[in-house]
Design an enzyme around this catalytic site. Sequence first.
Site, PDB file in Angstrom:
ATOM      1  N   CYS A 101     -51.390 -95.037 -12.636  1.00  0.00           N
ATOM      2  CA  CYS A 101     -51.212 -96.266 -11.859  1.00  0.00           C
ATOM      3  C   CYS A 101     -49.761 -96.666 -12.045  1.00  0.00           C
ATOM      4  O   CYS A 101     -49.259 -96.663 -13.180  1.00  0.00           O
ATOM      5  CB  CYS A 101     -52.139 -97.369 -12.377  1.00  0.00           C
ATOM      6  SG  CYS A 101     -51.762 -99.011 -11.716  1.00  0.00           S
ATOM      7  N   CYS A 105     -48.574 -96.213  -4.791  1.00  0.00           N
ATOM      8  CA  CYS A 105     -49.772 -96.767  -5.420  1.00  0.00           C
ATOM      9  C   CYS A 105     -50.827 -95.668  -5.444  1.00  0.00           C
ATOM     10  O   CYS A 105     -51.201 -95.141  -4.383  1.00  0.00           O
ATOM     11  CB  CYS A 105     -50.248 -97.947  -4.581  1.00  0.00           C
ATOM     12  SG  CYS A 105     -51.822 -98.639  -5.093  1.00  0.00           S
TER      13      CYS A 105
HETATM   14  N1  DGL Z   1     -50.148 -99.860  -8.696  1.00  0.00           N
HETATM   15  C1  DGL Z   1     -51.375 -99.411  -8.142  1.00  0.00           C
HETATM   16  C2  DGL Z   1     -51.720 -97.981  -8.504  1.00  0.00           C
HETATM   17  O1  DGL Z   1     -50.851 -97.170  -8.704  1.00  0.00           O
HETATM   18  C3  DGL Z   1     -52.570-100.322  -8.084  1.00  0.00           C
HETATM   19  C4  DGL Z   1     -52.656-101.526  -8.905  1.00  0.00           C
HETATM   20  C5  DGL Z   1     -53.694-102.479  -8.353  1.00  0.00           C
HETATM   21  O2  DGL Z   1     -53.335-103.198  -7.418  1.00  0.00           O
HETATM   22  O3  DGL Z   1     -54.836-102.485  -8.840  1.00  0.00           O
HETATM   23  O4  DGL Z   1     -52.870 -97.618  -8.550  1.00  0.00           O
END
Ligand code: DGL
Length: 275
Positions: free
Chosen positions: A183, A72
């Site tokens: 993301c 993430c």
């Molecule tokens: N998948 C996550 C990222 O790479 C975050 C998504 C979220 O929970 O806002 O930033």
Amino acid sequence: MKMNIGIFDSGIGGMTILHQAMALMPHENYIFYADTDHVPYGIKTREQVVSYVDEVIRFMVQHDCKAVVIACNTATAVAADLMRSRYGSVPIIGIEPAVKPAVAESGGKRVLVVATPLTAHEKKLRKLVERVDDEHLVDLLELPGLVEFAERGEFVSDRVTAYLKEKLSGYALDRYGELVLGCTHFNYFKDTFRDLIPQQVHMIDGSLGTVRQLMRVLDARHALLDPLTTAETDWDMQKNDIRVRYFESGREITDKAKLDTIRRLHERLENMRKI
Ligand code: DGL
């Protein structure tokens, strides 16, 4: 001996990394943790995200993980350094937007980095951009709506297209060379991005770099399993499924319908990998 590779995200975005890791290391054992009680991270405060990440890493340590991947960008930006100082015994690998290779490969054209609001406002990303963007080519765009679409399982729809069209409308895309998917949830939308951006704009994300870094870290600790002494080495979803345990905020997923949904997400990610 510690057996598992722990991979986590706020939700299904982290499966981008799991999928890539399974492709390169099909014989390893994985724990995938989606923090569905707290998704989305990208619109929370730093303090909230730090406390969520701390809880997940503690869980991974208790579940015999030889390495933990923060799959993430948001959690990495906010909490990776702090977690490394708190949990010295386990290597923690993060993911950050692939700004450096994008600037290097853009051939002087502009670079658009799409990410969550928290990632976009974090010092870590600002500093990275400052370091590599000598010619001021990089723009940042927040797309929190895509995380919500992804968590609803809505990947291709008129609403997704309208949302992205509206967000991208302020950019002269013919002046861009690279789109950085900053993301892990955004990889599910590569087909729609592809339809909306000009052909010369190349999409790049950090998943391959992150998995390569994971492999380097494990290799340096002599902690990679030997493919020759483990049973299956071929990419095969059915067989590989037994090598992955899936958790939602600490609760193991055993329900067949949910595991079927996960299988379909892997199929979608496999298709998106080819774009
Ligand atoms: N998948 C996550 C990222 O790479 C975050 C998504 C979220 O929970 O806002 O930033």
